[in-house]
Design a protein around this motif. Structure first.
Motif, PDB file in Angstrom:
ATOM      1  N   TYR A  85       0.722  -1.234  -0.166  1.00  0.00           N
ATOM      2  CA  TYR A  85      -0.104  -0.018   0.050  1.00  0.00           C
ATOM      3  C   TYR A  85       0.775   1.303   0.127  1.00  0.00           C
ATOM      4  O   TYR A  85       0.726   2.221  -0.618  1.00  0.00           O
ATOM      5  CB  TYR A  85      -0.892  -0.112   1.195  1.00  0.00           C
ATOM      6  N   GLY A  86       1.767   1.203   0.867  1.00  0.00           N
ATOM      7  CA  GLY A  86       3.049   2.416   1.004  1.00  0.00           C
ATOM      8  C   GLY A  86       3.658   2.530  -0.259  1.00  0.00           C
ATOM      9  O   GLY A  86       3.983   3.702  -0.941  1.00  0.00           O
ATOM     10  N   LEU A  87       4.314   1.290  -0.695  1.00  0.00           N
ATOM     11  CA  LEU A  87       5.338   1.535  -1.812  1.00  0.00           C
ATOM     12  C   LEU A  87       4.753   1.712  -3.300  1.00  0.00           C
ATOM     13  O   LEU A  87       5.486   2.206  -4.028  1.00  0.00           O
ATOM     14  CB  LEU A  87       5.921  -0.025  -1.961  1.00  0.00           C
ATOM     15  N   THR A  88       3.522   1.267  -3.347  1.00  0.00           N
ATOM     16  CA  THR A  88       2.901   1.210  -4.659  1.00  0.00           C
ATOM     17  C   THR A  88       2.495   2.867  -5.024  1.00  0.00           C
ATOM     18  O   THR A  88       2.453   3.175  -6.203  1.00  0.00           O
ATOM     19  CB  THR A  88       1.486   0.534  -4.701  1.00  0.00           C
ATOM     20  N   VAL A 112      -8.299  -4.979  -7.194  1.00  0.00           N
ATOM     21  CA  VAL A 112      -8.936  -5.354  -5.560  1.00  0.00           C
ATOM     22  C   VAL A 112      -9.951  -6.132  -5.637  1.00  0.00           C
ATOM     23  O   VAL A 112     -10.206  -6.857  -4.963  1.00  0.00           O
ATOM     24  CB  VAL A 112      -9.070  -3.964  -5.083  1.00  0.00           C
ATOM     25  N   ALA A 113     -10.932  -5.968  -6.965  1.00  0.00           N
ATOM     26  CA  ALA A 113     -11.834  -6.670  -7.017  1.00  0.00           C
ATOM     27  C   ALA A 113     -11.580  -8.152  -7.364  1.00  0.00           C
ATOM     28  O   ALA A 113     -12.187  -9.301  -6.713  1.00  0.00           O
ATOM     29  CB  ALA A 113     -12.896  -6.499  -8.228  1.00  0.00           C
ATOM     30  N   THR A 114     -10.573  -8.527  -8.340  1.00  0.00           N
ATOM     31  CA  THR A 114      -9.884  -9.817  -8.321  1.00  0.00           C
ATOM     32  C   THR A 114      -9.526 -10.244  -7.294  1.00  0.00           C
ATOM     33  O   THR A 114      -9.613 -11.578  -7.082  1.00  0.00           O
ATOM     34  CB  THR A 114      -9.035  -9.844  -9.574  1.00  0.00           C
ATOM     35  N   GLY A 115      -8.586  -9.693  -6.434  1.00  0.00           N
ATOM     36  CA  GLY A 115      -8.054 -10.116  -5.339  1.00  0.00           C
ATOM     37  C   GLY A 115      -8.991 -10.609  -4.191  1.00  0.00           C
ATOM     38  O   GLY A 115      -8.967 -11.820  -3.659  1.00  0.00           O
ATOM     39  N   ALA A 116      -9.899  -9.649  -4.050  1.00  0.00           N
ATOM     40  CA  ALA A 116     -10.848 -10.006  -2.887  1.00  0.00           C
ATOM     41  C   ALA A 116     -11.951 -11.344  -3.388  1.00  0.00           C
ATOM     42  O   ALA A 116     -12.272 -12.270  -2.705  1.00  0.00           O
ATOM     43  CB  ALA A 116     -11.913  -8.902  -2.738  1.00  0.00           C
ATOM     44  N   TRP A 132      -4.963 -11.095  -1.131  1.00  0.00           N
ATOM     45  CA  TRP A 132      -5.176 -10.018  -0.321  1.00  0.00           C
ATOM     46  C   TRP A 132      -3.689  -9.146  -0.199  1.00  0.00           C
ATOM     47  O   TRP A 132      -4.038  -7.701  -0.040  1.00  0.00           O
ATOM     48  CB  TRP A 132      -5.708 -10.455   1.209  1.00  0.00           C
ATOM     49  N   GLY A 133      -2.751  -9.630   0.181  1.00  0.00           N
ATOM     50  CA  GLY A 133      -1.473  -9.000   0.328  1.00  0.00           C
ATOM     51  C   GLY A 133      -0.957  -8.202  -0.953  1.00  0.00           C
ATOM     52  O   GLY A 133      -0.773  -6.941  -1.087  1.00  0.00           O
ATOM     53  N   VAL A 134      -1.063  -8.850  -2.169  1.00  0.00           N
ATOM     54  CA  VAL A 134      -0.264  -8.562  -3.205  1.00  0.00           C
ATOM     55  C   VAL A 134      -1.432  -7.568  -4.210  1.00  0.00           C
ATOM     56  O   VAL A 134      -1.400  -6.377  -4.360  1.00  0.00           O
ATOM     57  CB  VAL A 134       0.338  -9.511  -4.077  1.00  0.00           C
ATOM     58  N   LEU A 135      -2.353  -8.377  -4.537  1.00  0.00           N
ATOM     59  CA  LEU A 135      -3.271  -7.771  -5.405  1.00  0.00           C
ATOM     60  C   LEU A 135      -4.212  -6.404  -4.790  1.00  0.00           C
ATOM     61  O   LEU A 135      -4.421  -5.437  -5.308  1.00  0.00           O
ATOM     62  CB  LEU A 135      -4.456  -8.685  -5.949  1.00  0.00           C
ATOM     63  N   VAL A 136      -4.649  -6.858  -3.598  1.00  0.00           N
ATOM     64  CA  VAL A 136      -5.552  -5.899  -2.859  1.00  0.00           C
ATOM     65  C   VAL A 136      -4.528  -4.694  -2.305  1.00  0.00           C
ATOM     66  O   VAL A 136      -4.856  -3.509  -2.605  1.00  0.00           O
ATOM     67  CB  VAL A 136      -6.230  -6.538  -1.704  1.00  0.00           C
ATOM     68  N   GLY A 137      -3.614  -5.042  -1.924  1.00  0.00           N
ATOM     69  CA  GLY A 137      -2.570  -3.831  -1.395  1.00  0.00           C
ATOM     70  C   GLY A 137      -1.978  -3.112  -2.365  1.00  0.00           C
ATOM     71  O   GLY A 137      -2.162  -1.694  -2.273  1.00  0.00           O
ATOM     72  N   ALA A 138      -1.631  -3.536  -3.491  1.00  0.00           N
ATOM     73  CA  ALA A 138      -1.255  -2.784  -4.670  1.00  0.00           C
ATOM     74  C   ALA A 138      -2.364  -2.039  -5.250  1.00  0.00           C
ATOM     75  O   ALA A 138      -2.131  -0.764  -5.604  1.00  0.00           O
ATOM     76  CB  ALA A 138      -0.555  -3.596  -5.818  1.00  0.00           C
TER      77      ALA A 138
END
Length: 446
Positions: A85-88, A112-116, A132-138
């Motif tokens: 979230y911070g690095l993206t 985020v929709a795909t990750g969730a 949740w970590g990669v797709l939703v976070g980014a």
């Protein structure tokens, strides 16, 4: 790198002649500037991203019970989400220059929709880390404060502070407006139902972003809101001529890191993250529980803080348009430090008047630092301000993560959270002094 420069007579901010546009179609004029519609759509996307950030805390218990995963394994997914979230954010700001806001934000909502959605069919902890970590976070990081900075920089000349405050408040509103219904859905039905609810929210926002969000005013023959009649085009040219978004992001970091104000802003924003996300949103509920307060009551107090966040952030944006941002930051950090010093004295098993006063004051100050910090980034770093602010936001997340770890260590070592509140309050005092040391924008420009 080859740049295409426009002639002054072709300034994209010049008012289009009455005969412009397709033949036979008169120009459409509206009393409401299109910038406000763009800001509204951006706020919708930010609200959606904010809603996703609240669900991770509601998933820990259900995932532990259903799959038997350890809490550390579940926490790894949440940690990856926070770090990305911070690095993206700074890279997303550069990608918006390269491909446009509409494509980047649309892609973020799709991510985020795909990750969730894939979270609902996962069976292994590493899948939670990825979905949740990669797709939703980014995805959420791409719609964070750097996105708000890009919108205000491109579409507004006047009311920038106010719009920054509103867009920042939108993220807070998404966090706390969705928290009660998501908690109820998760408890009444299942955690998958709550997750699918957010998938639907993202898919509702996606077509509105694709249809209504525009990258720059010149794309539709307008000037930014509040721009002079014959404003020169000092913004970056068409996004198609800005290649190498990732490389540019690193170059902006390298250039800004050679200046003193960048490190001052990064240090103060790291203190901001430590004193809000790092300690309050992580350790307030267990600290209140140590004093005999039920966890549900403590969570309600946090939700109340979130409600006052909205008012405080909007008011801070309004003040940023009128006062020196350095003085505002110094006042915010000093007052926040005083409230944290007082917390061990007012935190008891019952909600009394002193604790209510703390909740109101801390809520007003919690996210109020964003508009003046962004204003300083804009005045000091010009067209690179959104990317610089993204890197400053990464420092915010770093400070939050370190404080979250330090809070747990303090509880284990001292058997109480009181040293944590005092220590972070002292950091806020240092943040107030550092804010006053930032160079004045005019002096830095000279």
């Amino acid at each position: 790198m080859v740049e295409i420069r426009m002639r002054s007579t072709d300034s994209p901010y010049a008012r289009p002649p009455r005969s412009s546009g397709p033949p036979g179609r008169p120009p459409v004029r509206s009393r409401v500037h299109r910038a406000w519609l763009v800001a509204a759509v951006a706020a919708l996307a930010i609200v959606t991203a904010g809603a996703f950030t609240t669900l991770a805390g509601l998933l820990t218990g259900p995932l532990h019970r259903e799959f038997g995963w350890s809490r550390s394994a579940i926490g790894l997914g949440a940690s990856v989400n926070m770090v990305l979230y911070g690095l993206t954010a700074p890279f997303a700001a550069a990608l918006m220059d390269r491909f446009g806001m509409r494509r980047v934000v649309g892609g973020a909502l799709g991510a985020v929709a795909t990750g969730a959605l894939f979270t609902t069919v996962m069976t292994q902890p590493w899948q939670f880390v990825f979905t949740w970590g990669v797709l939703v976070g980014a995805g959420c990081g791409s719609m964070a404060m750097a996105f708000a900075a890009t919108v205000t920089e491109r579409w507004f000349v006047r009311r920038r502070g106010l719009v920054t405050g509103v867009l920042t408040a939108a993220g807070v509103f998404g966090q706390f407006a969705f928290l009660p219904p998501l908690s109820w859905i998760t408890e009444r039905y299942a955690w998958r139902t709550g997750t699918v609810t957010l998938v639907v929210a993202a898919l509702v926002a996606l077509p509105l972003v694709l249809l209504l969000l525009r990258d720059r005013p010149r794309d539709i023959g307008l000037r930014p809101y509040g721009a002079p009649e014959r404003a020169a085009d000092t913004s970056r040219e068409q996004s198609a001529i800005v290649p190498g978004a990732a490389l540019r992001t690193v170059h902006v970091l390298a250039r800004s890191a050679r200046t003193g104000p960048f490190w001052l802003l990064a240090a103060t924003f790291a203190i901001c993250g430590a004193s809000t996300n790092g300690v309050m949103w992580t350790h307030f509920t267990p600290a209140a529980h140590d004093h005999g307060m039920p966890a549900t009551v403590a969570s309600s107090l946090l939700a109340t803080i979130g409600a006052f966040n909205v008012a405080g952030t909007v008011a801070s944006g309004w003040l940023t348009d009128r006062l020196d941002p350095r003085h505002l930051l110094a006042a915010y950090y000093a007052l926040r430090g005083l409230t944290l010093f007082a917390l061990p004295l007012v935190l008891t098993a019952r909600i009394g008047t002193p604790l209510v006063v703390f909740v109101v004051l801390f809520g007003l100050l919690d996210v109020a630092t964003v508009p003046p910090t962004l204003a300083l980034c804009r005045e000091l770093y010009g067209e690179d301000s959104a990317i610089v602010f993204g890197w400053v936001g990464a420092a915010h997340q770093l400070g939050a993560g370190l404080a979250a770890f330090a809070g747990g260590a303090a509880r284990d070592a001292f058997g109480s959270y009181d040293p944590l509140w005092v220590g972070v309050g002292a950091l806020c005092g240092a943040g107030a002094l550092l804010s006053l040391m930032a160079a004045r924008p005019r002096a830095a420009a000279a």
